[in-house]
Design a protein around this motif. Structure first.
Motif, PDB file in Angstrom:
ATOM      1  N   UNK A 163       0.903  -1.085  -0.053  1.00 46.59           N
ATOM      2  CA  UNK A 163      -0.134  -0.063  -0.079  1.00 46.59           C
ATOM      3  C   UNK A 163       0.905   1.363  -0.076  1.00 46.59           C
ATOM      4  N   UNK A 164       0.174   2.474  -0.042  1.00 46.21           N
ATOM      5  CA  UNK A 164       0.807   3.860  -0.278  1.00 46.21           C
ATOM      6  C   UNK A 164       1.772   4.176   0.825  1.00 46.21           C
ATOM      7  N   UNK A 165       1.372   3.831   2.128  1.00 47.99           N
ATOM      8  CA  UNK A 165       2.228   4.237   3.168  1.00 47.99           C
ATOM      9  C   UNK A 165       3.722   3.392   3.415  1.00 47.99           C
ATOM     10  N   UNK A 166       3.539   2.213   3.022  1.00 42.54           N
ATOM     11  CA  UNK A 166       4.299   1.267   2.850  1.00 42.54           C
ATOM     12  C   UNK A 166       5.555   1.645   1.918  1.00 42.54           C
ATOM     13  N   UNK A 167       4.930   2.215   0.844  1.00 41.77           N
ATOM     14  CA  UNK A 167       5.943   2.635  -0.332  1.00 41.77           C
ATOM     15  C   UNK A 167       6.477   3.940   0.274  1.00 41.77           C
ATOM     16  N   UNK A 168       5.784   4.649   0.687  1.00 42.22           N
ATOM     17  CA  UNK A 168       6.457   5.853   1.081  1.00 42.22           C
ATOM     18  C   UNK A 168       7.478   5.678   2.397  1.00 42.22           C
ATOM     19  N   UNK A 169       7.421   4.730   3.193  1.00 45.30           N
ATOM     20  CA  UNK A 169       8.432   4.388   4.005  1.00 45.30           C
ATOM     21  C   UNK A 169       9.635   3.679   3.412  1.00 45.30           C
ATOM     22  N   UNK A 170       9.229   2.989   2.633  1.00 47.70           N
ATOM     23  CA  UNK A 170      10.349   1.954   1.890  1.00 47.70           C
ATOM     24  C   UNK A 170      11.257   3.060   1.135  1.00 47.70           C
ATOM     25  N   UNK A 171      10.746   3.978   0.675  1.00 47.78           N
ATOM     26  CA  UNK A 171      11.344   4.900  -0.403  1.00 47.78           C
ATOM     27  C   UNK A 171      12.220   5.890   0.542  1.00 47.78           C
ATOM     28  N   UNK A 172      11.391   6.371   1.813  1.00 52.42           N
ATOM     29  CA  UNK A 172      12.206   7.093   2.729  1.00 52.42           C
ATOM     30  C   UNK A 172      13.379   6.720   3.342  1.00 52.42           C
ATOM     31  N   UNK A 173      13.244   5.144   3.614  1.00 50.30           N
ATOM     32  CA  UNK A 173      14.204   4.547   4.279  1.00 50.30           C
ATOM     33  C   UNK A 173      15.442   4.238   3.164  1.00 50.30           C
ATOM     34  N   UNK A 174      15.064   4.039   1.976  1.00 45.96           N
ATOM     35  CA  UNK A 174      16.073   3.702   0.808  1.00 45.96           C
ATOM     36  C   UNK A 174      16.796   4.985   0.723  1.00 45.96           C
TER      37      UNK A 174
END
Lengths: 483, 91
Positions: A349-360
């Motif tokens: 979902x969107x929040x998971x993608x947001x946090x993966x991108x931020x972490x990356x």
């Protein structure tokens, strides 16, 4: 019968007032009555529960005395229980069936608990309202137009709406305490390492902890005693003596000190919440505690620090969802690389993608020092703040959340506002200390307000003792939602 | 393109494949969050040691003994042939 606490249920079962099969049926009847309104569960485990309840009745008849024998409990759906689906609130794990039991589940089974079902949650624990679940949106039993908090929103709703006797949640930045506060129940995040994380699906491994969510502090103590302890399967679980938490409850509070951190009582705090928390401190004072003012000067940096550390760890942890070993796989791919990215695009979902991108980003070459290393250093400052504060007091009291439960879609458009709803809880995870939310009042509109208590690492005894003595002298925890 | 990061590169590193709309929205979100995170720059941390975990944990060693058999897990794979994982072609 569904309103019983663990203590009352165990007493009734041992005295033969009712059987575990009857109690379990009463819980499912209650679920059939209210679940459509609140959506606490992702799925129910009726067959497992029926078998466990029958076995419990057989053992009770033989005089067996286990701490949870015959008691119906719920599990947040990121804790593996063999043979049950464990979805983590995500499409990517929708059909995942756990091949083994988490250590906490093995311990619950050994203690005689009956597994009612797996509760709803923000996907991978990423959220503060349970609106990020792929399955459904859980509703706050106190006001159906409001969120129950999150990410352990389903467990909080199930306990609050009497759809189980008690539950387990997990807490990475407040995910047990904030929903406990919003739903008017008791929720404890133990010291990092107190409870084994084996079989807990990882979000941010240096912050995640499993903990009890219950109707009273006394029940919380019983559950904590069952689930904690060193586990060879989790190298970060602490090899430290486990006290009898239930015994610790009885001691009075005379001569102890409660610290009020001045930075927690500034702008952004709802006046009704502040009033309830200050009134609770007065209650603790009347029970023999001395109130002292303490300072946690780096509070305002905690959310920023948390989102660096947690997202960095999440981006690494969630790299395992690649469509190869387990979970969802996209069917629209010709090459391996396409399969990876399509699987993750369709599965998260969107929040998971947001946090993966931020972490990356914070871990990426050229930015590591400026963000990740900086975050880890600020984490040291936050940890030092607590060490200094605990030189002056035994327990710190604060609001659990800046305001009572918010409405659906109130914060979904602005991720930062959602993150800031965890401002008071995040520091305990960064410092590894235990924190507990207990009900301490209601807003004028009838929404529960939570008091957060925090203590030194591995001093859950003090938290539980202060919380229990508070509940012995107040009735906020006895109130039930109008459902 | 913003000054902080290339969204395309991040998406590729994270093995995602976002639509243009998603990319634009998430780029905006990340900029806003990173703008907030920049408040950490005001703190002097030059003499502070980093904390990677909150306890003083030590390494844990044990004998390397075989555990459960792999077959119990291979069945969980979306596609497998006997005891091998199946995946699309690499090149």
């Amino acid at each position: 019968m569904h309103r019983l606490t663990i203590e009352q249920a165990v007493e009734g079962l041992r005295a033969g007032k009712f059987s575990s099969v009857e109690l379990t049926r009463a819980i499912y009847d209650r679920i059939d009555q209210v679940e459509e309104s609140v959506s606490a569960y992702i799925h129910l485990t009726r067959e497992i529960a029926q078998n466990q309840a029958q076995e419990a009745d057989r053992l009770i008849a033989q005089g067996e005395k286990k701490p949870l024998l015959g008691v119906p409990v719920a599990l947040k759906d990121l804790i593996c229980a063999q043979g049950t689906r464990t979805t983590c609130g995500s499409k990517i794990l929708n059909d995942f069936v756990s091949p083994y039991d988490a250590t906490v589940v093995r311990k619950l089974k050994e203690a005689g608990a009956v597994l009612i079902g797996k509760t709803n949650m923000d996907e991978f624990g990423m959220g503060s309202s349970t609106e990020n679940s792929w399955h459904a949106i859980s509703k706050n039993p106190w006001s159906l137009e409001r969120t129950p908090g999150g990410s352990s929103g389903g467990s909080a709703v199930a306990v609050s709406a009497n759809e189980c006797i008690a539950a387990l949640g997990s807490d990475t930045g407040g995910s047990i305490r904030q929903p406990a506060s919003f739903c008017g129940i008791t929720g404890l995040k133990p010291t990092y390492g107190r409870v084994s994380r084996f079989g807990l699906i990882a979000y941010a491994s240096s912050l995640d902890q499993i903990g009890p969510m219950a109707k009273t502090v006394a029940d919380t103590a019983i559950l904590l005693n069952v689930i904690c302890g060193k586990d060879p399967k989790d190298s970060t679980s602490a090899d430290i003596a486990v006290p009898n938490f239930s015994q610790a409850l009885r001691k009075d509070l005379k001569g102890m000190k409660v610290g009020l951190p001045r930075e927690y009582f500034t702008t952004g705090l709802d006046p009704e919440v502040e009033e309830s928390v200050r009134r609770s401190a007065k209650t603790l004072e009347s029970l023999g505690m001395e109130i002292v003012e303490v300072s946690l000067p780096h509070l305002e940096y905690a959310v920023a620090c948390y989102y660096i550390v947690a997202c960095a760890e999440a981006s690494a942890n969630l790299s395992r969802y690649d469509g190869v070993k387990y979970g969802y796989r996209s069917e629209h791919s010709d090459t391996l690389m396409e399969m990876y990215s399509n699987t993750r695009e369709e599965g998260f979902g969107k929040e998971v993608k947001r946090r993966i991108l931020l972490g990356t980003f914070v871990l990426s070459s050229g930015y590591y020092d400026a963000y990740y290393l900086k975050g880890q250093k600020v984490r040291t400052l936050i940890k030092n703040d607590f060490e200094n504060a605990f030189k002056q007091c035994d327990v710190i009291a604060s609001p659990t959340a800046p305001a009572p439960a918010f409405k659906f879609n109130e914060k979904t458009g602005d991720p930062l506002q959602m993150y800031l709803s965890d401002i008071y809880t995040i520091s305990a995870n960064l410092a590894g200390i235990p924190g507990m939310s207990i009900p301490c009042g209601q807003s004028a509109s009838g929404l529960p307000i939570g008091l957060q208590l925090m203590a030194r690492q591995f001093d859950e005894e003090t938290l539980l003792r202060v919380g229990h003595q508070y509940q012995q002298n107040t009735d906020h925890h006895l109130k039930s939602p109008p459902l | 393109m913003n000054e902080k990061f290339e969204i395309e590169k991040l998406v590729q590193l994270a093995r995602l494949s976002l639509t243009e709309d998603e990319k634009n929205q998430l780029e905006g979100d990340l900029l806003s969050i990173l703008g907030y995170i920049d408040k950490l720059e005001t703190l002097d941390t030059s003499n502070i040691e980093p904390t990677s975990q909150a306890l003083s944990l030590k390494n844990v060693f044990r004998e390397d003994e075989p555990g459960e058999k792999a077959e119990s897990c291979i069945e969980l794979a979306p596609a497998h042939y006997k005891d091998h994982y199946e995946a699309p072609k690499i090149i």
